[in-house]
Design an enzyme around this catalytic site. Structure first.
Site, mmCIF file in Angstrom:
data_model
loop_
_atom_site.group_PDB
_atom_site.id
_atom_site.type_symbol
_atom_site.label_atom_id
_atom_site.label_comp_id
_atom_site.label_asym_id
_atom_site.label_seq_id
_atom_site.Cartn_x
_atom_site.Cartn_y
_atom_site.Cartn_z
ATOM 1 N N HIS A 20 0.807 -1.234 0.000
ATOM 2 C CA HIS A 20 0.000 0.000 0.000
ATOM 3 C C HIS A 20 0.832 1.274 0.000
ATOM 4 C CE1 HIS A 20 1.083 -0.176 4.201
ATOM 5 N NE2 HIS A 20 0.624 1.052 4.357
ATOM 6 N N LEU A 23 3.658 2.860 -5.513
ATOM 7 C CA LEU A 23 2.926 3.632 -6.526
ATOM 8 C C LEU A 23 1.539 3.042 -6.779
ATOM 9 C CD1 LEU A 23 2.969 5.768 -8.883
ATOM 10 C CD2 LEU A 23 4.006 3.999 -10.304
ATOM 11 N N VAL A 24 1.482 1.743 -7.027
ATOM 12 C CA VAL A 24 0.210 1.110 -7.393
ATOM 13 C C VAL A 24 -0.678 0.901 -6.166
ATOM 14 C CG1 VAL A 24 -0.840 -0.967 -8.362
ATOM 15 C CG2 VAL A 24 1.227 -0.022 -9.401
ATOM 16 N N GLY A 25 -0.097 0.339 -5.105
ATOM 17 C CA GLY A 25 -0.892 0.041 -3.910
ATOM 18 C C GLY A 25 -1.529 1.299 -3.331
ATOM 19 N N SER A 116 3.338 -7.372 -15.697
ATOM 20 C CA SER A 116 3.989 -6.207 -16.300
ATOM 21 C C SER A 116 4.072 -6.447 -17.808
ATOM 22 C CB SER A 116 5.402 -6.092 -15.728
ATOM 23 O OG SER A 116 6.201 -5.270 -16.548
ATOM 24 N N SER A 117 4.180 -5.359 -18.567
ATOM 25 C CA SER A 117 4.277 -5.542 -20.025
ATOM 26 C C SER A 117 5.617 -6.179 -20.417
ATOM 27 C CB SER A 117 4.092 -4.205 -20.744
ATOM 28 O OG SER A 117 5.018 -3.257 -20.273
ATOM 29 N N CYS A 118 6.589 -6.214 -19.498
ATOM 30 C CA CYS A 118 7.880 -6.823 -19.863
ATOM 31 C C CYS A 118 7.852 -8.348 -19.819
ATOM 32 C CB CYS A 118 9.009 -6.275 -19.005
ATOM 33 S SG CYS A 118 8.916 -6.833 -17.317
ATOM 34 N N TYR A 145 13.192 -10.076 -13.614
ATOM 35 C CA TYR A 145 11.895 -9.558 -13.145
ATOM 36 C C TYR A 145 10.754 -10.200 -13.944
ATOM 37 C CZ TYR A 145 8.264 -5.978 -12.394
ATOM 38 O OH TYR A 145 7.103 -5.306 -12.092
ATOM 39 N N LYS A 149 7.541 -12.546 -12.728
ATOM 40 C CA LYS A 149 6.138 -12.198 -12.995
ATOM 41 C C LYS A 149 5.433 -13.305 -13.786
ATOM 42 C CE LYS A 149 5.586 -8.164 -11.025
ATOM 43 N NZ LYS A 149 4.581 -7.987 -9.943
ATOM 44 N N ASN A 174 3.840 0.561 -18.842
ATOM 45 C CA ASN A 174 4.670 1.412 -17.973
ATOM 46 C C ASN A 174 3.785 2.417 -17.221
ATOM 47 O OD1 ASN A 174 6.620 0.093 -19.571
ATOM 48 N ND2 ASN A 174 8.039 1.801 -19.351
ATOM 49 N N LEU A 175 3.969 2.481 -15.909
ATOM 50 C CA LEU A 175 3.111 3.310 -15.059
ATOM 51 C C LEU A 175 3.838 4.559 -14.591
ATOM 52 C CD1 LEU A 175 1.823 0.384 -12.850
ATOM 53 C CD2 LEU A 175 0.558 1.522 -14.693
ATOM 54 N N HIS A 188 11.998 4.745 -13.117
ATOM 55 C CA HIS A 188 11.637 4.611 -14.525
ATOM 56 C C HIS A 188 11.868 5.961 -15.228
ATOM 57 C CE1 HIS A 188 9.382 1.134 -12.890
ATOM 58 N NE2 HIS A 188 9.777 0.590 -14.029
ATOM 59 N N TRP A 211 19.137 8.754 -21.394
ATOM 60 C CA TRP A 211 19.844 7.486 -21.559
ATOM 61 C C TRP A 211 19.437 6.879 -22.901
ATOM 62 C CZ3 TRP A 211 18.737 4.642 -16.255
ATOM 63 C CH2 TRP A 211 19.361 5.367 -15.220
ATOM 64 N N ASP A 279 19.045 0.881 -24.244
ATOM 65 C CA ASP A 279 17.720 1.283 -24.733
ATOM 66 C C ASP A 279 16.625 0.370 -24.188
ATOM 67 O OD1 ASP A 279 18.063 3.518 -26.270
ATOM 68 O OD2 ASP A 279 18.301 2.432 -28.170
HETATM 69 O O1 GFB Z 1 11.383 3.405 -17.835
HETATM 70 P P1 GFB Z 1 12.611 2.611 -18.094
HETATM 71 O O2 GFB Z 1 13.668 2.647 -17.059
HETATM 72 O O3 GFB Z 1 12.265 1.091 -18.307
HETATM 73 O O4 GFB Z 1 13.284 3.125 -19.465
HETATM 74 P P2 GFB Z 1 11.825 0.075 -19.486
HETATM 75 C C1 GFB Z 1 12.541 3.341 -20.623
HETATM 76 C C2 GFB Z 1 13.419 3.925 -21.712
HETATM 77 O O5 GFB Z 1 13.774 5.270 -21.354
HETATM 78 C C3 GFB Z 1 14.745 3.191 -21.962
HETATM 79 C C4 GFB Z 1 15.177 5.463 -21.533
HETATM 80 O O6 GFB Z 1 14.992 3.177 -23.354
HETATM 81 C C5 GFB Z 1 15.752 4.080 -21.247
HETATM 82 O O7 GFB Z 1 17.072 3.957 -21.767
HETATM 83 N N1 GFB Z 1 15.644 6.545 -20.666
HETATM 84 C C6 GFB Z 1 16.111 7.747 -21.098
HETATM 85 C C7 GFB Z 1 15.716 6.543 -19.321
HETATM 86 N N2 GFB Z 1 16.515 8.492 -20.081
HETATM 87 C C8 GFB Z 1 16.270 7.779 -18.946
HETATM 88 C C9 GFB Z 1 16.478 8.059 -17.575
HETATM 89 O O8 GFB Z 1 16.975 9.097 -17.165
HETATM 90 N N3 GFB Z 1 16.093 7.064 -16.691
HETATM 91 C C10 GFB Z 1 15.539 5.890 -17.109
HETATM 92 N N4 GFB Z 1 15.141 4.994 -16.192
HETATM 93 N N5 GFB Z 1 15.352 5.608 -18.429
HETATM 94 C C11 GFB Z 1 11.238 -1.352 -17.431
HETATM 95 C C12 GFB Z 1 11.701 -2.656 -16.878
HETATM 96 O O9 GFB Z 1 11.805 -1.264 -18.682
HETATM 97 O O10 GFB Z 1 9.848 -1.261 -17.588
HETATM 98 C C13 GFB Z 1 10.885 -3.105 -15.750
HETATM 99 O O11 GFB Z 1 13.071 -2.585 -16.560
HETATM 100 C C14 GFB Z 1 9.396 -2.823 -15.869
HETATM 101 O O12 GFB Z 1 11.071 -4.463 -15.670
HETATM 102 C C15 GFB Z 1 9.096 -1.490 -16.459
HETATM 103 O O13 GFB Z 1 8.805 -3.798 -16.678
HETATM 104 C C16 GFB Z 1 7.639 -1.292 -16.765
HETATM 105 O O14 GFB Z 1 10.491 0.423 -20.029
HETATM 106 O O15 GFB Z 1 12.928 -0.063 -20.492
#
Ligand code: GFB
Length: 318
Positions: A20, A23-25, A116-118, A145, A149, A174-175, A188, A211, A279
């Site tokens: 709880h 983020l989701v809870g 999760s969508s992953c 992960y 799931k 993605n949330l 994220h 990134w 990426d």
């Molecule tokens: O949201 P994110 O970390 O997760 O990254 P995923 C999404 C995209 O944004 C990637 C880019 O291509 C990252 O390289 N990105 C650009 C950044 N700048 C940034 C930054 O400053 N921070 C971050 N974090 N990303 C996750 C999974 O994958 O999605 C989890 O690792 C989960 O398992 C989640 O499923 C929903 O969408 O790539």
């Protein structure tokens, strides 16, 4: 595929929201409270360690929740997933196994599990349909992960098949939203960009670094929409097939960065790229036709959701 009558939870039902404070809870608790639910059970980590099956079973034996939203999970962005895979697979397997099994053993009427969508293959046809599950290799940055799931989904389905336990599985895209993690190393992309543009504005910095290449495409769902879908489907859906929960549209990370820059009001800030960072999967857009056929659609437009999340960030020490 069919929906059942709205005869599940009533305002007096005993409902356990696991996770709880996350983020989701926290969004599910807000949603239930708004509807007048009076018996929402919550436990902090120090009160109940969800990775300890004995403690979890003792809690369920004592409290006998009728409904469970299993929103407790070890989560993080691409870097956290990639650098700490052991924690992601261990904690998620432990938490979900303990909670699902205890719910079954103590007569919980229905449990909702969040995947999760992953969980889908890295190169699944887009938009990704539910029947893509287990048809190909996963994205390596979040394989640990995703495997946890997928095990949770299989556990829910198996308990339904063998024991008639009523568990349902939703796969959110993605949330983002209030209560998100804004730590640059573990978050994220969306909260990371809000923080980066905000801090650049305060510091008068001329650029913000993304990134990766900025070309991956992602779909973003506001967590209040997800909470709404969770309550809606817990009341109406009762089958073993998984259901995607998304908005049905995606944008590139570069476009997202431009939108966030705009919301933060940092128009002069240049966007640069650090291509030494991963990426991840090139595209992750969910097919939401099943969800729409069940009568639910996301309502919060992305730009509006980003603006209210930024307000939350500012009000909470951003
Ligand atoms: O949201 P994110 O970390 O997760 O990254 P995923 C999404 C995209 O944004 C990637 C880019 O291509 C990252 O390289 N990105 C650009 C950044 N700048 C940034 C930054 O400053 N921070 C971050 N974090 N990303 C996750 C999974 O994958 O999605 C989890 O690792 C989960 O398992 C989640 O499923 C929903 O969408 O790539």
């Amino acid at each position: 595929m069919s929906t059942v009558a709205v005869s599940e939870m009533s305002v007096g039902s005993r409902i356990f929201v696991a996770g709880h404070r996350g983020l989701v809870g926290s969004a599910i608790v807000r949603r239930l409270e708004r509807e007048g639910h009076r018996s929402i059970l919550v436990r902090t980590r120090s009160e109940l360690d969800l990775t300890d099956p004995r403690a979890v079973l003792a809690f369920f034996e004592r409290e006998r929740p009728e409904y469970v939203f299993l929103a407790a999970a070890k989560v993080g962005g691409i870097l956290a997933n990639d650098s700490r895979p052991a924690e992601f697979i261990r904690d998620n397997l432990l938490i979900q196994s303990a909670v699902i099994d205890a719910a079954y053993r103590t007569g919980t009427r229905k449990l909702l599990f969040l995947g999760s969508s992953c969980i889908y293959p890295k190169f699944a046809p887009q938009p990704i349909r539910e029947d893509s599950l287990l048809t190909g290799a996963l994205e390596p940055t979040n394989q640990a992960y995703a495997v946890a799931k997928i095990a949770g989904i299989e556990m829910i389905r198996s308990y339904r098949k063998q024991y008639g336990f009523r568990g349902i599985c939703l796969q959110p895209t993605n949330l983002y939203g209030p209560g998100d993690n804004f730590d640059l190393e573990s978050s994220h992309v969306l909260p990371a960009l809000l923080r980066k543009f905000h801090e650049a504005k305060l510091a008068g910095a001329k650029s913000v670094t993304l990134w990766g290449t900025g070309t991956p495409r992602r779909e973003f769902l506001h967590v209040d929409d997800l909470a709404d879908a969770c309550v809606y489907l817990l009341q109406r859906y009762d089958e073993s097939e998984i259901v995607n929960v998304g908005v049905g549209e995606d944008i590139s990370i570069r476009e997202l960065a431009e939108m966030v820059r705009d919301v933060v009001g940092n128009g002069d800030c240049e966007i640069t790229q650090d291509t030494s960072r991963p990426d991840g999967t090139p595209r992750k857009l969910l097919d939401v036709s099943k969800l729409h056929a069940l009568g639910w659609k996301a309502r919060i437009p992305l730009r509006e959701g980003i603006a209210s999340t930024y307000d939350w960030f500012l009000a909470n020490g951003g």
